[in-house]
Design an enzyme around this catalytic site. Sequence first.
Site, PDB file in Angstrom:
ATOM      1  N   ARG A  26       0.790  -1.223   0.000  1.00  0.00           N
ATOM      2  CA  ARG A  26       0.000   0.000   0.000  1.00  0.00           C
ATOM      3  C   ARG A  26       0.831   1.285   0.000  1.00  0.00           C
ATOM      4  O   ARG A  26       0.674   2.125  -0.859  1.00  0.00           O
ATOM      5  CB  ARG A  26      -0.913   0.036   1.249  1.00  0.00           C
ATOM      6  CG  ARG A  26      -1.998  -1.002   1.283  1.00  0.00           C
ATOM      7  CD  ARG A  26      -2.949  -0.695   2.432  1.00  0.00           C
ATOM      8  NE  ARG A  26      -3.847  -1.810   2.709  1.00  0.00           N
ATOM      9  CZ  ARG A  26      -4.754  -1.800   3.670  1.00  0.00           C
ATOM     10  NH1 ARG A  26      -4.879  -0.744   4.446  1.00  0.00           N
ATOM     11  NH2 ARG A  26      -5.543  -2.850   3.871  1.00  0.00           N
ATOM     12  N   HIS A  72      -7.780  -4.483  -7.392  1.00  0.00           N
ATOM     13  CA  HIS A  72      -7.571  -3.759  -6.133  1.00  0.00           C
ATOM     14  C   HIS A  72      -8.800  -3.897  -5.238  1.00  0.00           C
ATOM     15  O   HIS A  72      -9.762  -3.136  -5.366  1.00  0.00           O
ATOM     16  CB  HIS A  72      -7.309  -2.269  -6.445  1.00  0.00           C
ATOM     17  CG  HIS A  72      -6.601  -1.534  -5.344  1.00  0.00           C
ATOM     18  ND1 HIS A  72      -5.292  -1.786  -4.993  1.00  0.00           N
ATOM     19  CD2 HIS A  72      -7.012  -0.543  -4.513  1.00  0.00           C
ATOM     20  CE1 HIS A  72      -4.920  -0.980  -4.015  1.00  0.00           C
ATOM     21  NE2 HIS A  72      -5.954  -0.212  -3.704  1.00  0.00           N
ATOM     22  N   TYR A 116     -18.983  11.950 -13.138  1.00  0.00           N
ATOM     23  CA  TYR A 116     -18.989  13.170 -13.941  1.00  0.00           C
ATOM     24  C   TYR A 116     -17.686  13.401 -14.695  1.00  0.00           C
ATOM     25  O   TYR A 116     -17.667  14.144 -15.675  1.00  0.00           O
ATOM     26  CB  TYR A 116     -19.260  14.394 -13.062  1.00  0.00           C
ATOM     27  CG  TYR A 116     -20.603  14.376 -12.380  1.00  0.00           C
ATOM     28  CD1 TYR A 116     -21.789  14.340 -13.120  1.00  0.00           C
ATOM     29  CD2 TYR A 116     -20.703  14.393 -10.995  1.00  0.00           C
ATOM     30  CE1 TYR A 116     -23.019  14.330 -12.491  1.00  0.00           C
ATOM     31  CE2 TYR A 116     -21.930  14.381 -10.355  1.00  0.00           C
ATOM     32  CZ  TYR A 116     -23.083  14.341 -11.113  1.00  0.00           C
ATOM     33  OH  TYR A 116     -24.305  14.329 -10.499  1.00  0.00           O
TER      34      TYR A 116
END
Length: 815
Positions: A26, A72, A116
Amino acid sequence: MSDTITIESELKKSYLEYSLSVIIGRAIPDVRDGLKPVHRRILYAMHDLGNYHNRSYKKSARVVGDVIGKYHPHGDSAVYDALVRMAQEFSMRDTLVDGQGNFGSIDGDAAAAMRYTEVRMARLCSEFLGDIEKQTVDFRPNYDNTMQEPSVLPTKVPNLLLNGTTGIAVGMATNIPPHNLGELIDGCVHLLDNPGCTVQDLMTLVKGPDFPTGGMVYGGQGLLDAYTTGRGSIRIRGVVEVEEAGRGKKDAIVIREIPYALNKSTLVEKIAALVHEKRIDGVADLRDESDRRGIRIVLDLKRGAIADIIINALYKYTPLETSFGINMMAVVGKRPMLLNLKSVLDHFLDHRREVVIRRTRFDLDKCEKRVHILEGLRIALDNIDEVVKLIRASKSPDDARDALIGRFGLTEIQARAILDMRLQKLTGLEHDKLLEELADLLKKIEYFTSILNNEEVLKTVIRDELKEIRENYATARRSELLMANPDSIDIEDLIPDEETVITLSQRGYIKRTPLSNYTAQRRGGKGIAGVQTGDGDFIHTFMLTTNHQHLVLFTNQGKMFKIKAHQVPEGSRYAKGGHVANLLPLDKDEHITTALSLREFADDRFFLFVTKKGMIKRSSIGLYGNCRSTGIRAVNLRDGDELMMVREIEPDVDCILVTRDGSAIRFNINDARPLGRATAGVKGVALRGEDEVVACVVTGDPERDQLLTVSGGGFGKRTGIDQYRQQSRGGKGILNMRLTNKTGKVVGARMVSENDDVILLTSANKIIRMSVSEVSLTRGRATQGVRLVRMDADTAVIGFELVMEGDEELKDVVS
């Protein structure tokens, strides 16, 4: 019986495995491609989607969905945040994602929802994934073992240093600044050609960090430490310009660039707060005129304000100058390691060697397989009539294949290729093309073989590819490197060492005002308008000094603070000033009782501390030179006592303590032996009833051998010092001034000469200046004196200051 396992060993083992998982999986990037797993998976998912820079955009939600569905197994917000950051020009030195839509701003605005916005790879990103199909990197199973994902990308770009990274893992962290791609490529090429070079050699090419937001970078020893050891600290400054508006208009300070990772809105709010608190003085207006063309924060200056002083205040008090701690931690193999500049570039070049070698082997194998087929086709074309006859005589394709293998010594692959050959290949033109292709492939095989067998050829390939990256993608440096330490800029060089008045009110409002603002008057006048302090407040300290002197401030709780006089906000004669709490970290119920000005902290001079209850302490001024910004303990106080005043004295002089009820005691300062800094002192005067000490004067100046005592009713008297006999400290003293209801209590005393001037301050905020010679010299000591100033009802004199002989500039000031 099964083996027992202790809880301690199991916890250690489990926590170690967890921490390594966090580090590798990570938080810490791989040294080879400079990417954390989430970023690598995003780019690979975009590659799978064909979401290249020369194709149409795709919804961010589509990319995020593929990443969390295939590679993931974490929340979509974490993946989208990582995707957004790779598209932000103010976060990445060279963006890896080309975003369309709202991807946040430098003001801290969040990006629009992923439904968006649209994304595709940036052009540079194609260099991260090139040749990935040629077995250049290892693949591993995804989280559910249904697909394969790359363990690293075959990048041609030294991304770890190019875009930098920040991450916090378990027990370790990484913080690497971004750099300039052109400089990194130059460093890689130099290291490739000179493997034995030093970090210092590389620093002539990789000069320092290059932030996407620009700014000025000072590295110095901190940068050298970071590049040689992996840890260090650099300083970043925003870029500031002064725009001269011309005659009749106000100049302006314009901030063009800000430090990396700084929220612009936060910076503007901080500046506004400091201007409001008068920590930064001289700013008339502040506005943010930033737009898509760049940052533009404008500070309009007041008339007469010195721009350089305000700029230095911005660097000192706001995040316009910040420190960046470099910690070059990255994953090498499967271990986190602290790396220096050379080792980072070495690991990248090792990765490029491996990628080029594996790519070459893949291409070589592909060419050799094709040559094998072409050689079989050539044999067939050279014996085409026999081949056709043999095929026509066969009963099945397998028989034909076996016949070709047996007759011409072909392999099974070659025989199948002959059987699959189309009739158009029998033409002469196609025959020539086949021979040309075979010759070309043989040249490629020779070239690929030379790469694998000759280290110099391999280096040439790596070098040429690096130079091609530089030519296609490198941009000019954005951050300016400072060669000189920013601290070498001395703000005092910009400030004239002019005489000034420091005023401090009872409620803690402080300011400095040029002495030319005050005018001389005749004794008995009404005075001129003074400081507008507000209801219930009045001036208790009125001190003459110069801008470059140290201002030492003592509090009622016995602490001392040190600043320069020019750091006090400037104000007009009528201004209230700024609160001292904006300059000093005062505790609750703590206030300033004494302010002194010093040129230096000399060991042969002393502070004399006087408390409200008559305690005194003599300490060397040299003990107080090293004063922290949070203040130091100057004197220890007993319960119920407060520090009333501090005086600067020399050895072997007399001092006189004057009390509010009209008493005075004179003793030699040697009666009080020098004490350390954090001590309580000894008794100076024995007080009667509720009496308190209001003044402490020092004798020894032959030109000033008279004691001027002033009362709250506006009366004053001037008495020769010979009228005060020397006593032992600790006594009750003698009568100094006869007090009545008309005179009021004693407010202070000073040693004066006839050629001095005195400035009186009243509780009505009036200021009157007169010559000491206008105050009658009394023959006796126990008198009430003469009227110095006419007092209105409910007003009183609350303090005064001396203008000594020799201050010619002050003598010439007229109303």
